[in-house]
Design a protein around this motif. Structure first.
Motif, PDB file in Angstrom:
ATOM      1  N   PRO A 113      -7.405  -3.017 -12.272  1.00 39.40           N
ATOM      2  CA  PRO A 113      -7.686  -1.631 -12.702  1.00 39.40           C
ATOM      3  C   PRO A 113      -7.066  -0.611 -11.738  1.00 39.40           C
ATOM      4  O   PRO A 113      -7.155  -0.761 -10.518  1.00 39.40           O
ATOM      5  CB  PRO A 113      -9.218  -1.559 -12.687  1.00 39.40           C
ATOM      6  N   TYR A 114      -6.412   0.401 -12.269  1.00 40.94           N
ATOM      7  CA  TYR A 114      -5.846   1.485 -11.479  1.00 40.94           C
ATOM      8  C   TYR A 114      -5.658   2.681 -12.399  1.00 40.94           C
ATOM      9  O   TYR A 114      -5.712   2.572 -13.627  1.00 40.94           O
ATOM     10  CB  TYR A 114      -4.523   1.080 -10.827  1.00 40.94           C
ATOM     11  N   ARG A 115      -5.440   3.850 -11.791  1.00 40.60           N
ATOM     12  CA  ARG A 115      -5.237   5.070 -12.570  1.00 40.60           C
ATOM     13  C   ARG A 115      -3.770   5.367 -12.810  1.00 40.60           C
ATOM     14  O   ARG A 115      -3.375   5.781 -13.893  1.00 40.60           O
ATOM     15  CB  ARG A 115      -5.899   6.260 -11.854  1.00 40.60           C
ATOM     16  N   GLN A 116      -2.940   5.180 -11.776  1.00 40.01           N
ATOM     17  CA  GLN A 116      -1.513   5.468 -11.885  1.00 40.01           C
ATOM     18  C   GLN A 116      -0.726   4.395 -11.137  1.00 40.01           C
ATOM     19  O   GLN A 116      -1.238   3.758 -10.200  1.00 40.01           O
ATOM     20  CB  GLN A 116      -1.167   6.853 -11.292  1.00 40.01           C
ATOM     21  N   ALA A 117       0.521   4.217 -11.557  1.00 38.32           N
ATOM     22  CA  ALA A 117       1.433   3.294 -10.884  1.00 38.32           C
ATOM     23  C   ALA A 117       2.853   3.831 -11.012  1.00 38.32           C
ATOM     24  O   ALA A 117       3.185   4.533 -11.986  1.00 38.32           O
ATOM     25  CB  ALA A 117       1.344   1.892 -11.482  1.00 38.32           C
ATOM     26  N   ALA A 118       3.672   3.533 -10.028  1.00 38.97           N
ATOM     27  CA  ALA A 118       5.079   3.962 -10.033  1.00 38.97           C
ATOM     28  C   ALA A 118       5.917   2.918  -9.313  1.00 38.97           C
ATOM     29  O   ALA A 118       5.455   2.261  -8.366  1.00 38.97           O
ATOM     30  CB  ALA A 118       5.233   5.336  -9.365  1.00 38.97           C
ATOM     31  N   TRP A 119       7.137   2.788  -9.787  1.00 36.93           N
ATOM     32  CA  TRP A 119       8.064   1.788  -9.210  1.00 36.93           C
ATOM     33  C   TRP A 119       9.205   2.531  -8.512  1.00 36.93           C
ATOM     34  O   TRP A 119       9.871   3.380  -9.102  1.00 36.93           O
ATOM     35  CB  TRP A 119       8.598   0.870 -10.310  1.00 36.93           C
ATOM     36  N   PRO A 134      -5.318  10.030  -6.694  1.00 37.18           N
ATOM     37  CA  PRO A 134      -6.678   9.878  -6.166  1.00 37.18           C
ATOM     38  C   PRO A 134      -6.653   9.425  -4.708  1.00 37.18           C
ATOM     39  O   PRO A 134      -5.595   9.369  -4.093  1.00 37.18           O
ATOM     40  CB  PRO A 134      -7.293   8.840  -7.105  1.00 37.18           C
ATOM     41  N   MET A 135      -7.806   9.029  -4.184  1.00 32.77           N
ATOM     42  CA  MET A 135      -7.922   8.821  -2.743  1.00 32.77           C
ATOM     43  C   MET A 135      -7.211   7.554  -2.254  1.00 32.77           C
ATOM     44  O   MET A 135      -6.501   7.577  -1.238  1.00 32.77           O
ATOM     45  CB  MET A 135      -9.406   8.759  -2.337  1.00 32.77           C
ATOM     46  N   GLU A 155       0.211  17.543  -0.649  1.00 34.34           N
ATOM     47  CA  GLU A 155       0.140  17.567  -2.101  1.00 34.34           C
ATOM     48  C   GLU A 155      -0.474  16.296  -2.681  1.00 34.34           C
ATOM     49  O   GLU A 155      -0.407  16.066  -3.885  1.00 34.34           O
ATOM     50  CB  GLU A 155       1.539  17.779  -2.687  1.00 34.34           C
ATOM     51  N   TRP A 156      -1.006  15.441  -1.822  1.00 29.48           N
ATOM     52  CA  TRP A 156      -1.587  14.169  -2.296  1.00 29.48           C
ATOM     53  C   TRP A 156      -2.666  14.426  -3.336  1.00 29.48           C
ATOM     54  O   TRP A 156      -2.684  13.802  -4.404  1.00 29.48           O
ATOM     55  CB  TRP A 156      -2.138  13.406  -1.095  1.00 29.48           C
ATOM     56  N   SER A 157      -3.614  15.299  -3.022  1.00 29.74           N
ATOM     57  CA  SER A 157      -4.755  15.500  -3.919  1.00 29.74           C
ATOM     58  C   SER A 157      -4.358  16.077  -5.261  1.00 29.74           C
ATOM     59  O   SER A 157      -5.091  15.941  -6.253  1.00 29.74           O
ATOM     60  CB  SER A 157      -5.771  16.430  -3.239  1.00 29.74           C
ATOM     61  N   ALA A 158      -3.191  16.720  -5.336  1.00 27.52           N
ATOM     62  CA  ALA A 158      -2.746  17.286  -6.608  1.00 27.52           C
ATOM     63  C   ALA A 158      -2.208  16.226  -7.547  1.00 27.52           C
ATOM     64  O   ALA A 158      -2.163  16.454  -8.775  1.00 27.52           O
ATOM     65  CB  ALA A 158      -1.687  18.368  -6.355  1.00 27.52           C
ATOM     66  N   TRP A 159      -1.826  15.091  -7.030  1.00 28.70           N
ATOM     67  CA  TRP A 159      -1.183  14.074  -7.880  1.00 28.70           C
ATOM     68  C   TRP A 159      -1.921  12.734  -7.897  1.00 28.70           C
ATOM     69  O   TRP A 159      -1.944  12.070  -8.940  1.00 28.70           O
ATOM     70  CB  TRP A 159       0.255  13.819  -7.391  1.00 28.70           C
ATOM     71  N   ASN A 203     -11.307   3.890  -6.274  1.00 28.31           N
ATOM     72  CA  ASN A 203     -12.020   2.916  -5.455  1.00 28.31           C
ATOM     73  C   ASN A 203     -11.075   2.272  -4.447  1.00 28.31           C
ATOM     74  O   ASN A 203      -9.861   2.176  -4.665  1.00 28.31           O
ATOM     75  CB  ASN A 203     -12.654   1.832  -6.326  1.00 28.31           C
ATOM     76  N   ALA A 204     -11.678   1.770  -3.371  1.00 26.93           N
ATOM     77  CA  ALA A 204     -10.879   1.077  -2.346  1.00 26.93           C
ATOM     78  C   ALA A 204     -10.391  -0.266  -2.879  1.00 26.93           C
ATOM     79  O   ALA A 204     -10.999  -0.872  -3.773  1.00 26.93           O
ATOM     80  CB  ALA A 204     -11.720   0.892  -1.084  1.00 26.93           C
TER      81      ALA A 204
END
Length: 489
Positions: free
Chosen positions: A44-50, A156-157, A150-154, A181-182
């Protein structure tokens, strides 16, 4: 040591399915879509990029989850590029410490800021450098301040960096996964196994580096370049013997030439090529039909002149007039005798015999039977098999100022494992065309040593040894000669 990781059977099945999807990908774009989108069924994750780091080029954001194709001009994609470049440095220099938590974040950020733009460009343009292949979790504290702002704008933690590298350790980029989540150690291990499958599939799509590209990498500024250039410079001045190759043949030394004694047609050859003969052995005979006719006529004229002279001599006893005719008859008798003797000698020379012992050297007997020859024309040679020399034909284009006394080595075609050394005696000052139509200098050499010598008539290649020259001159001699002839300088 880390405790063993326990993976459920269902997770293993999903891992196997994603690995199969990666192996079945038909293109790099399809594989990228699978990595950032279909992995959601596994972790499970919210976003991913390659982040793709192709060979010999800066990296680029190749795929983003939820998008069919990433737009390089989009603000999010541009921020991802800056974040990935920072992650490349982090993976190369701080990967082991980054996985321990955020306690080392301030030190990592300070060091990343002091590296500056030069370090960023160096890492971005060297994707082939060896990096850590272990996934590690990170937060905004591990990135430079301008990126972390700009981390928080794009995102999660919590984020996880999964590096991709081939079997040689060359970086192929990496995939980042972010969520609220961690990340657990089990998830890191499973994504690490999946990353190996992705890297293997990416390596299959990677283009092969050309020889020019490999040469540029080898000659990049640095210690390796200096070593390569120093080695090449040292190699160029290594002395090597200047040698040339020339066709050669083992010929007779001081042979006896058997020539046609007179004009005529060869009627028969009594010997065969390479046949040993002794003094007096018949070699060949000319057609004697014409000479036999001339001898018969001369003999008849001689008999007639002798009878006329005898009758005139008898009448001269009683008649003074016949005494005057006797002198005329005597002259005709002497003339006919000379002609008869000359014809007899010519007839005796029709049959040619060997003047000394040796081996008959000539071509096919069928080439001579019935052939018209003129006086003095060479028919064959009588050679001593034990007294041979080497005749080489040095092409004009390969002339290296060969002088008498230079050594050469003969490599016979009939025995490739044998070689014979010889010393050059004479070199023709003028080039002559060979039977193959090549202008060449005739080189005569005597075999050195008292060991076995090649058989008469053996052909092969002679390596003529010249002076010692630098390796650069040896390699560039022919190209420079061609360039001078073409350019005229």
């Amino acid at each position: 040591m880390n405790a063993p990781v326990r993976i459920e059977a269902g997770d293993l099945a999903l891992l196997w399915q994603l690995a199969a999807r990666a192996r079945e990908a038909e293109s790099e774009q399809t594989l990228g879509f699978t990595m950032v989108n279909e992995t959601l069924s596994f972790i499970p994750y919210r976003q991913a990029a390659w982040w793709r780091a192709p060979l010999h080029a800066p990296g680029a954001v190749a795929a983003v989850s939820g998008l069919p194709q990433s737009d390089p001009g989009a603000p999010y994609v541009q921020w991802l590029g800056a974040a990935f470049r920072a992650l490349v440095r982090l993976a190369a220099n701080h990967a082991p410490g980054a996985a321990d938590g955020t306690s080392a974040g301030a030190a990592s950020r300070t060091e990343a800021q002091t590296e500056g733009r030069s370090a960023d460009a160096t890492q971005a343009n060297e994707p082939h450098a060896s990096v850590s292949t272990r996934p590690f979790a990170f937060t905004s504290a591990h990135l430079p301040a301008e990126v972390a702002a700009e981390w928080s704008a794009w995102w999660p933690m919590h984020a996880l960096w999964v590096p991709l590298a081939d079997r040689t350790g060359r970086s192929l980029g990496g995939v980042v996964f972010v969520r609220d989540n961690a990340w657990t150690r089990t998830e890191e291990v499973m994504l690490g196994e999946l990353a190996q499958v992705w890297a293997h599939a990416l390596a299959a799509f990677a283009p092969r580096a050309t020889l020019a590209t490999r040469a540029r990498l080898l000659l990049r500024p640095g210690k390796v370049q200096r070593r390569v250039l120093a080695g090449l410079a040292l190699l160029c001045v290594v002395p090597v013997p200047l040698t040339v190759l020339a066709p050669a043949e083992v010929t007779a030394n001081d042979p006896f030439v058997v020539r046609a004694p007179l004009d005529g047609v060869i009627e028969r050859l009594y010997t065969q090529p390479n046949q040993r003969v002794t003094p007096g052995t018949p070699l060949f005979a000319l057609d004697s039909t014409t000479l036999a006719s001339r001898y018969a006529v001369a003999s008849k004229n001689f008999d007639t002149a002798a009878e006329e002279y005898r009758q005139t001599a008898q009448l001269a006893v009683t008649d003074d007039k016949d005494r005057l005719d006797m002198a005329l008859r005597r002259g005709k008798l002497d003339e006919s005798r000379v002609e008869l003797d000359y014809t007899a000698r010519e007839l005796a020379r029709v049959r040619v015999t060997a003047a000394r012992a040796g081996v008959a050297v000539f071509a096919d007997p069928n080439d001579w039977n019935g052939k018209a020859v003129s006086v003095g024309e060479k028919v064959m040679l009588l050679a001593d098999p034990a007294n041979v020399e080497l005749t080489a034909y040095l092409p004009v284009a390969d002339n290296v100022d060969v002088k008498p006394g230079t050594t050469l080595t003969l490599y016979p075609k009939s025995s490739p494992l044998s070689s014979y050394d010889a010393r050059i005696d004479t070199v023709a000052y003028r080039a002559e065309p060979t039977p193959e139509g090549v202008l060449a200098y005739r080189v005569k050499a005597t075999f050195s040593g008292s060991g076995p010598r090649p058989v008469l008539g053996v052909m092969g290649t002679a390596r003529i040894h010249g002076r010692w020259v630098p390796l650069a001159y040896y390699v560039l001699r022919r190209p420079l000669t061609t360039a001078r002839q073409w350019l005229g300088w």
